[in-house]
Scaffold this motif. Structure first.
Motif, short mmCIF file in Angstrom:
data_model
loop_
_atom_site.label_atom_id
_atom_site.label_comp_id
_atom_site.label_asym_id
_atom_site.label_seq_id
_atom_site.Cartn_x
_atom_site.Cartn_y
_atom_site.Cartn_z
N ASN A 164 0.81 -1.23 0.00
CA ASN A 164 0.00 0.00 0.00
C ASN A 164 0.84 1.28 0.00
N ARG A 165 2.02 1.20 -0.59
CA ARG A 165 2.88 2.38 -0.73
C ARG A 165 3.28 2.55 -2.19
N LEU A 166 3.06 3.73 -2.72
CA LEU A 166 3.49 4.04 -4.08
C LEU A 166 4.85 4.73 -4.00
N GLY A 167 5.87 3.92 -3.72
CA GLY A 167 7.22 4.44 -3.58
C GLY A 167 7.93 4.55 -4.92
N VAL A 168 9.24 4.70 -4.85
CA VAL A 168 10.06 4.90 -6.07
C VAL A 168 9.94 3.70 -7.00
N SER A 169 10.02 2.49 -6.45
CA SER A 169 9.97 1.28 -7.27
C SER A 169 8.64 1.14 -7.99
N LEU A 196 5.23 1.65 -13.04
CA LEU A 196 4.03 2.21 -13.68
C LEU A 196 4.40 3.15 -14.83
N LYS A 197 5.42 3.97 -14.59
CA LYS A 197 5.82 4.95 -15.60
C LYS A 197 6.49 4.28 -16.80
N ARG A 198 7.29 3.25 -16.54
CA ARG A 198 8.05 2.61 -17.62
C ARG A 198 7.19 1.66 -18.45
N PHE A 199 6.30 0.90 -17.80
CA PHE A 199 5.55 -0.13 -18.53
C PHE A 199 4.07 0.21 -18.73
N LYS A 200 3.58 1.22 -18.06
CA LYS A 200 2.31 1.90 -18.35
C LYS A 200 1.03 1.11 -18.08
N LYS A 233 -1.24 -2.74 -17.22
CA LYS A 233 -1.12 -4.07 -16.60
C LYS A 233 -0.90 -5.14 -17.66
N ALA A 234 -1.39 -4.92 -18.88
CA ALA A 234 -1.16 -5.88 -19.97
C ALA A 234 0.33 -5.98 -20.28
N ARG A 235 0.99 -4.83 -20.30
CA ARG A 235 2.44 -4.83 -20.57
C ARG A 235 3.20 -5.43 -19.39
N ILE A 236 2.77 -5.15 -18.17
CA ILE A 236 3.43 -5.69 -16.98
C ILE A 236 3.31 -7.21 -16.93
N SER A 237 2.18 -7.74 -17.40
CA SER A 237 1.98 -9.20 -17.39
C SER A 237 2.91 -9.93 -18.35
N LYS A 238 3.54 -9.19 -19.28
CA LYS A 238 4.42 -9.80 -20.29
C LYS A 238 5.88 -9.38 -20.12
N LEU A 239 6.25 -9.02 -18.90
CA LEU A 239 7.62 -8.61 -18.64
C LEU A 239 8.60 -9.74 -18.96
N SER A 240 9.75 -9.37 -19.52
CA SER A 240 10.76 -10.35 -19.92
C SER A 240 11.94 -10.34 -18.96
N SER A 241 12.92 -11.20 -19.23
CA SER A 241 14.12 -11.28 -18.41
C SER A 241 14.91 -9.98 -18.46
N ASP A 251 -5.47 4.72 -18.37
CA ASP A 251 -4.02 4.56 -18.50
C ASP A 251 -3.34 5.90 -18.76
N LEU A 252 -3.98 6.74 -19.57
CA LEU A 252 -3.43 8.07 -19.85
C LEU A 252 -3.44 8.93 -18.58
N LEU A 253 -4.54 8.88 -17.85
CA LEU A 253 -4.66 9.67 -16.63
C LEU A 253 -3.64 9.23 -15.57
N ILE A 254 -3.36 7.94 -15.52
CA ILE A 254 -2.34 7.44 -14.59
C ILE A 254 -0.98 8.03 -14.92
N GLN A 255 -0.64 8.08 -16.21
CA GLN A 255 0.65 8.63 -16.62
C GLN A 255 0.74 10.13 -16.33
N THR A 256 -0.34 10.87 -16.57
CA THR A 256 -0.32 12.31 -16.28
C THR A 256 -0.20 12.56 -14.78
N SER A 257 -0.84 11.70 -13.99
CA SER A 257 -0.76 11.85 -12.54
C SER A 257 0.66 11.58 -12.04
N ILE A 258 1.33 10.57 -12.62
CA ILE A 258 2.72 10.26 -12.24
C ILE A 258 3.64 11.42 -12.60
#
Length: 388
Positions: free
Chosen positions: A168-173, A178-182, A184-192, A230-237
């Protein structure tokens, strides 16, 4: 001795000059510009030396800043009177409900005969920069907090599992991912290779098992998919990061200015430099307060007292005065329990007596204010005997 009452407004100021016996000498209006200030100066020069003149304002925010600076540079002193006190003083003088700038200037002039002028004198000019900085910092800090709330609300709709995954903390990590992968669909397909990037950016805080767990909750998420969200999340970040940069600039300037003062507040254990600077800026000249009880009242930690006959009741905190000062003292209360042994003993003693946590902290705040007052008034370093 002459009493000069000035009612401040945005474009013009009303001035009422009287003797200390209350006899009217002059009454006029002058503009909030150079020619108006010169008109006031000429009128004051006709009265005599600055030491023979008492000047009073009603505390009206930033509209009087330039005039106060101008008068200070000319060698005049002044007091700022609480607007509520002038209102009550005016009611005591007349039963008529008349409030005009002209009347207010006269009331302020009359009040100067009933206040301790030297005690209330405010050396404004040299404190203005630091006060402006700490107040603007508070505005931006609140804006950044609201941005995090907005971001949380958006995630609750699109990716409700994300924030609990990060305790429940939106820290640096979390913000980097969120900013890099934008999405949840992209996060679900993260690679090595994505893992290596995340591990590097988060300095190893995201382990490989945690990385796989993040991918899994993204796959199983019940949140809705929406390009708008998704756009609003990026603007908020981006807004959050922008406000963080501003706060860093303000903090650096606040620290630089505060280090130029001769304050002894940093000798108090556990008191951070930003909190110390906020207390110092909001109080200003500690000699404005003839005793610590007045500073307690100014910080809003005075308790409402209702007395009638043989009955006496104590109510809630009055919370008048500076809310920013009150918040700074309240913020420091818990660190004081940790770092000052006598405060820690006091806290646990009251806790054992069944006192509520917040009630104890309010008592501690009053003790801290009295301690801070003594340190700054006498310009001495902290000593543990002061906290008893």
């Amino acid at each position: 001795m002459y009493h000069v009452g000035i009612d401040i407004s945005k474009f013009k100021h009303n001035c009422f000059i009287a003797t200390d016996a209350g006899v009217k000498v002059k009454e006029f209006i002058f503009d909030n510009n150079k020619s108006g200030f010169i008109e006031l100066k000429d009128s004051l020069n006709c009265l005599g030396k600055p030491s023979q003149i008492k000047i009073g304002f009603e505390s009206t925010g930033h509209y009087g800043i330039n005039l106060k600076s101008y008068l200070s540079n000319l060698g005049y002193t002044y007091v700022e009177l609480n607007a509520y006190l002038t209102h009550m003083f005016s009611k005591a003088l007349s039963l008529r409900k008349t409030k005009t700038d002209k009347v207010d200037a006269k009331v302020i002039s009359s009040m100067l005969g009933s206040v301790d002028y030297e005690t209330l004198h405010t050396k404004f000019y040299h404190m203005n920069d630091l006060k402006e900085l700490v107040r603007q910092r508070n505005v931006y800090l609140n804006s950044r907090s609201k941005e995090l709330i907005k971001l949380t609300n958006l995630l609750d709709k699109t990716f409700p599992e994300f924030k609990p995954f990060f305790k429940n903390r939106l820290g640096v990590s979390a913000l980097f991912i969120l900013k890099r992968f934008k999405t949840k669909a992209r996060i679900s397909k993260l690679s090595s290779s994505d893992y290596e990037l995340i591990r590097s950016k988060t300095k190893g805080r995201i382990t490989y098992p945690k990385f796989n767990g993040l991918k899994q909750i993204a796959k199983d998420s019940i949140g809705i998919s929406s390009k708008v969200y998704d756009l609003l999340i990026q603007t908020s970040i981006h807004q959050y990061e922008y406000l963080t940069q501003i706060l860093k600039l303000l903090d650096d300037e606040i620290i630089a200015l505060f280090k130029k003062t001769n304050s002894k507040l940093l000798t108090i254990p556990g008191l951070g430099i930003i909190t110390a600077a906020t207390i110092y800026a909001e109080v200003g000249d500690f000699k404005n307060f003839s005793n610590p009880a007045k500073l307690v009242a100014f910080a809003g930690f005075d308790v409402r007292i209702v007395q009638s006959g043989t009955q006496e009741h104590y109510g809630k905190l009055v919370k008048h005065g500076s809310s920013l000062l009150r918040n700074a003292i309240w913020t420091y209360a818990l660190p004081a329990v940790r770092f000052i042994p006598t405060v820690n003993d006091y806290y646990h003693k009251k806790k054992s007596q069944g006192k509520h946590h917040k009630v104890i902290l309010s008592h501690i705040c009053r003790k801290l204010i009295r301690m801070i007052y003594y340190i700054e008034y006498h310009n001495v370093s902290f000593d543990h005997s002061m906290s008893r």
